[in-house]
Design a protein around this motif. Sequence first.
Motif, PDB file in Angstrom:
ATOM      1  N   SER A 353      37.904  30.111  32.074  1.00  0.00           N
ATOM      2  CA  SER A 353      38.305  30.456  33.296  1.00  0.00           C
ATOM      3  C   SER A 353      37.536  30.049  34.565  1.00  0.00           C
ATOM      4  O   SER A 353      36.364  30.145  34.446  1.00  0.00           O
ATOM      5  N   ARG A 354      38.157  29.653  35.582  1.00  0.00           N
ATOM      6  CA  ARG A 354      37.694  28.743  36.617  1.00  0.00           C
ATOM      7  C   ARG A 354      37.735  29.686  38.017  1.00  0.00           C
ATOM      8  O   ARG A 354      39.113  29.877  38.213  1.00  0.00           O
ATOM      9  N   LEU A 355      36.933  29.911  38.763  1.00  0.00           N
ATOM     10  CA  LEU A 355      37.300  30.585  40.186  1.00  0.00           C
ATOM     11  C   LEU A 355      37.041  29.641  41.187  1.00  0.00           C
ATOM     12  O   LEU A 355      36.073  29.151  41.213  1.00  0.00           O
ATOM     13  N   SER A 356      38.041  29.660  42.149  1.00  0.00           N
ATOM     14  CA  SER A 356      37.771  29.001  43.443  1.00  0.00           C
ATOM     15  C   SER A 356      38.293  29.847  44.755  1.00  0.00           C
ATOM     16  O   SER A 356      39.141  30.632  44.642  1.00  0.00           O
ATOM     17  N   TYR A 357      37.971  29.218  45.830  1.00  0.00           N
ATOM     18  CA  TYR A 357      38.526  30.038  47.061  1.00  0.00           C
ATOM     19  C   TYR A 357      38.407  29.216  48.118  1.00  0.00           C
ATOM     20  O   TYR A 357      37.741  28.137  48.349  1.00  0.00           O
ATOM     21  N   GLN A 358      39.229  29.723  49.205  1.00  0.00           N
ATOM     22  CA  GLN A 358      39.438  28.953  50.239  1.00  0.00           C
ATOM     23  C   GLN A 358      40.001  29.931  51.448  1.00  0.00           C
ATOM     24  O   GLN A 358      40.260  30.843  51.361  1.00  0.00           O
ATOM     25  N   LEU A 359      39.410  29.761  52.847  1.00  0.00           N
ATOM     26  CA  LEU A 359      39.585  30.465  53.863  1.00  0.00           C
ATOM     27  C   LEU A 359      41.052  30.016  54.331  1.00  0.00           C
ATOM     28  O   LEU A 359      41.048  28.817  54.918  1.00  0.00           O
ATOM     29  N   GLN A 360      41.988  30.777  54.643  1.00  0.00           N
ATOM     30  CA  GLN A 360      43.014  30.659  55.121  1.00  0.00           C
ATOM     31  C   GLN A 360      43.332  31.678  56.506  1.00  0.00           C
ATOM     32  O   GLN A 360      43.540  32.727  56.223  1.00  0.00           O
ATOM     33  N   ASP A 362      42.807  34.490  58.577  1.00  0.00           N
ATOM     34  CA  ASP A 362      41.842  35.748  58.274  1.00  0.00           C
ATOM     35  C   ASP A 362      41.735  36.317  56.925  1.00  0.00           C
ATOM     36  O   ASP A 362      41.579  37.207  56.657  1.00  0.00           O
ATOM     37  N   LEU A 363      42.493  35.131  56.009  1.00  0.00           N
ATOM     38  CA  LEU A 363      42.299  35.597  54.632  1.00  0.00           C
ATOM     39  C   LEU A 363      41.500  34.682  53.751  1.00  0.00           C
ATOM     40  O   LEU A 363      41.238  33.651  54.141  1.00  0.00           O
ATOM     41  N   LEU A 364      40.979  35.568  52.734  1.00  0.00           N
ATOM     42  CA  LEU A 364      39.970  34.708  51.735  1.00  0.00           C
ATOM     43  C   LEU A 364      41.241  34.712  50.637  1.00  0.00           C
ATOM     44  O   LEU A 364      41.385  35.535  49.862  1.00  0.00           O
ATOM     45  N   ARG A 365      41.592  33.439  50.294  1.00  0.00           N
ATOM     46  CA  ARG A 365      42.241  32.871  49.109  1.00  0.00           C
ATOM     47  C   ARG A 365      41.616  32.830  47.808  1.00  0.00           C
ATOM     48  O   ARG A 365      40.746  31.953  47.887  1.00  0.00           O
ATOM     49  N   ILE A 366      41.731  33.626  46.669  1.00  0.00           N
ATOM     50  CA  ILE A 366      40.794  33.194  45.541  1.00  0.00           C
ATOM     51  C   ILE A 366      41.705  32.992  44.423  1.00  0.00           C
ATOM     52  O   ILE A 366      42.875  33.605  44.106  1.00  0.00           O
ATOM     53  N   ASP A 367      41.477  31.864  43.533  1.00  0.00           N
ATOM     54  CA  ASP A 367      42.258  31.370  42.605  1.00  0.00           C
ATOM     55  C   ASP A 367      41.553  31.565  41.577  1.00  0.00           C
ATOM     56  O   ASP A 367      40.384  30.868  41.420  1.00  0.00           O
ATOM     57  N   ILE A 368      42.182  32.007  40.271  1.00  0.00           N
ATOM     58  CA  ILE A 368      41.617  32.014  39.245  1.00  0.00           C
ATOM     59  C   ILE A 368      42.301  31.079  38.090  1.00  0.00           C
ATOM     60  O   ILE A 368      43.556  31.440  37.830  1.00  0.00           O
ATOM     61  N   THR A 369      41.850  29.878  37.714  1.00  0.00           N
ATOM     62  CA  THR A 369      42.500  29.102  36.973  1.00  0.00           C
ATOM     63  C   THR A 369      42.086  29.408  35.307  1.00  0.00           C
ATOM     64  O   THR A 369      41.130  29.773  34.894  1.00  0.00           O
ATOM     65  N   ASN A 370      43.253  29.237  34.432  1.00  0.00           N
ATOM     66  CA  ASN A 370      43.201  29.785  33.127  1.00  0.00           C
ATOM     67  C   ASN A 370      42.694  31.202  33.076  1.00  0.00           C
ATOM     68  O   ASN A 370      41.746  31.588  32.481  1.00  0.00           O
ATOM     69  N   PRO A 371      43.566  32.214  33.749  1.00  0.00           N
ATOM     70  CA  PRO A 371      43.128  33.694  33.630  1.00  0.00           C
ATOM     71  C   PRO A 371      43.329  34.231  32.332  1.00  0.00           C
ATOM     72  O   PRO A 371      43.861  33.916  31.551  1.00  0.00           O
ATOM     73  N   LYS A 372      42.548  35.431  32.114  1.00  0.00           N
ATOM     74  CA  LYS A 372      42.703  36.019  30.968  1.00  0.00           C
ATOM     75  C   LYS A 372      43.470  37.429  31.266  1.00  0.00           C
ATOM     76  O   LYS A 372      43.706  37.763  32.625  1.00  0.00           O
ATOM     77  N   LYS A 373      43.988  38.062  30.479  1.00  0.00           N
ATOM     78  CA  LYS A 373      44.897  39.435  30.491  1.00  0.00           C
ATOM     79  C   LYS A 373      44.108  40.336  31.482  1.00  0.00           C
ATOM     80  O   LYS A 373      44.566  40.942  32.251  1.00  0.00           O
TER      81      LYS A 373
END
Length: 438
Positions: A353-360, A362-373
């Motif tokens: 699982s990998r975590l990345s983020y970006q500011l959009q 006034d939102l912080l978008r957080i992505d988890i690639t290959n998430p677990k349940k």
Amino acid sequence: MMGVLLVLGFDLERGQYAYPMPGYYALSGSFGELRSNHFHSGLDIKTGGQSGAPVVAIEDGYVSRINVSPYGYGKAVYLRHADGKYSVYAHLSRFADTLQSLVYAQQRKTEQYTQEMYLRKHALVFKKGELLGYSGNSGSSLGPHLHFEIRDSAERILNPIPWFKKELPDNRPPIVQEVAFEPLGPTARIAGEHRFYSKWVEGGNGQYRLPGVLEVYGPVGLLYRAYDLLDNAGNHCGINTAHLYLDDSLIYAFDLQRFDFDETRYINLHLAYPFTLHPPKKSYQRAFVEQGNAFSGIRFHRRRGIIELTDGQVHDFCLELIDSHGNRTLLSGKLKRKAPPLVSVPFDYAGTSRLSYQLQRDLLRIDITNPKKIHAQGIYYETLTGTQHKLLPAYRKGNQLVFLLQLDSLHLPRRLFDASGNLQEQLPAWTLALPDRP
């Protein structure tokens, strides 16, 4: 599609002005054209890459001001006319002899090259068509041309094209390159995602369309990339009028025929850039009112021009673009509301699982690639003040689980982590100042 023609312009009380540079009828820049940090305030008349073309007074008037500077407008002369308007001629290589003598005398007196000279009313008068100087490349100019302006009595900049349609013909409608949609809140979705969505459009010759039906949810804004071409040059020029209709109802109108120099900063709210600092850096024009944008060119809007569908029907949108000669282009498309599905992670995705983020916005978008349940139950963030909060997922796209955090003074995260403790990310302080961090 549009049942009612809305007239938003104003009477310019046009007189018959002489053209400022006879024989040169091609533009490299138009009034209101979008620059990096301002609206262009006049016409840039091409001179074939050469200096020295004669520049003449468009009407009888007296010299109100002469400028000489290595920056800005360089060598420039300002005339005041009987109708109260001003005309401005900038980036000159040389003034006419009468003006040049005045400038030389003042430069010798002050022992300075840079001059800003205000003359008494009617002290120096020029007749319509009389030589004022010669085109050049002085000041902050990137090549030989004449920068020409018309201003009203309050020195607000006016669109000069209506006075010179014969000399500067345009028989081509504006050209649309792309249409885009931007999510305007944490609940907004475009094609199932919370992201800036852009598409090349189909069509040409004044008729363009976005193919298919675009599914949206929540508040979204429409943006576009487009330009105009005059008959005598291939330079991309600005488009002064834009109307956005939703189901035949006008929801936004932009009509740029006059503006004040103090307003030019609003271009930073009129233009939008996708969430990246890396080239290619495209800019889009908003067909909605960004918060804080008080630009006078926005003539009408309903709910700021924001689109928020409330039923499951297909809705038509139409963007009408009109250039200074009245040539029209229509961009049409269809939208349908689709609510996002419930978020689930049916199994543990293979791989780390990998975590990345970006500011959009006034939102912080957080992505988890290959998430677990376990991630479907939420992740956690620790704020700058040390408090910890749980954040539920917004949606899943393939093997990516997306979280959206609305930022405010109480929710500025410095650390992200999951319940297992295996996935952690420390957010550097500069993250909150950048629009993108992959």
